[in-house]
Design an enzyme around this catalytic site. Sequence first.
Site, PDB file in Angstrom:
ATOM      1  N   ILE A  14      -1.616   2.867  -5.146  1.00 30.05           N
ATOM      2  CA  ILE A  14      -2.364   3.349  -3.987  1.00 30.05           C
ATOM      3  C   ILE A  14      -1.566   4.461  -3.324  1.00 30.05           C
ATOM      4  CG2 ILE A  14      -3.419   2.745  -1.782  1.00 30.05           C
ATOM      5  CD1 ILE A  14      -4.731   1.425  -4.204  1.00 30.05           C
ATOM      6  N   HIS A  15      -1.978   5.679  -3.579  1.00 31.93           N
ATOM      7  CA  HIS A  15      -1.378   6.854  -2.937  1.00 31.93           C
ATOM      8  C   HIS A  15      -2.429   7.454  -2.014  1.00 31.93           C
ATOM      9  CE1 HIS A  15      -3.532   9.393  -5.874  1.00 31.93           C
ATOM     10  NE2 HIS A  15      -3.235   8.437  -6.731  1.00 31.93           N
ATOM     11  N   ALA A  16      -2.249   8.669  -1.555  1.00 29.23           N
ATOM     12  CA  ALA A  16      -3.112   9.258  -0.524  1.00 29.23           C
ATOM     13  C   ALA A  16      -4.595   9.287  -0.906  1.00 29.23           C
ATOM     14  CB  ALA A  16      -2.632  10.663  -0.172  1.00 29.23           C
ATOM     15  N   GLU A  87      -9.800   7.698 -11.293  1.00 27.05           N
ATOM     16  CA  GLU A  87      -8.659   8.512 -11.715  1.00 27.05           C
ATOM     17  C   GLU A  87      -8.439   8.490 -13.225  1.00 27.05           C
ATOM     18  OE1 GLU A  87      -5.274   7.297  -9.395  1.00 27.05           O
ATOM     19  OE2 GLU A  87      -5.817   8.706  -7.834  1.00 27.05           O
TER      20      GLU A  87
END
Length: 88
Positions: A14-16, A87
């Site tokens: 979980i990134h931006a 993604e």
Amino acid sequence: MVSKEVVIKNRAGIHARPAAMIVKTANEFDSQVYLEKDSTRINSKSIMGIITLGASFNTKLRVVAEGDDEEAAVEAIVHLFESRFEEE
């Protein structure tokens, strides 16, 4: 209250970008929506809260919602995790 366990399957965790997707989706519902990691519970409508969870690949989280549209809220958030945040 409705809850469901999810596992982070996208390699970057979980990134931006995924955090922003979670916040955007959670804000579509009137219910309070939370993510839980171990004993930590954060508001899923807070991007900073989500990022500070430090949730990486294969981390188990629990999606929890409380309110009138809690079931739909949990399913929408779970769908993001299952789709790997689009993604991969």
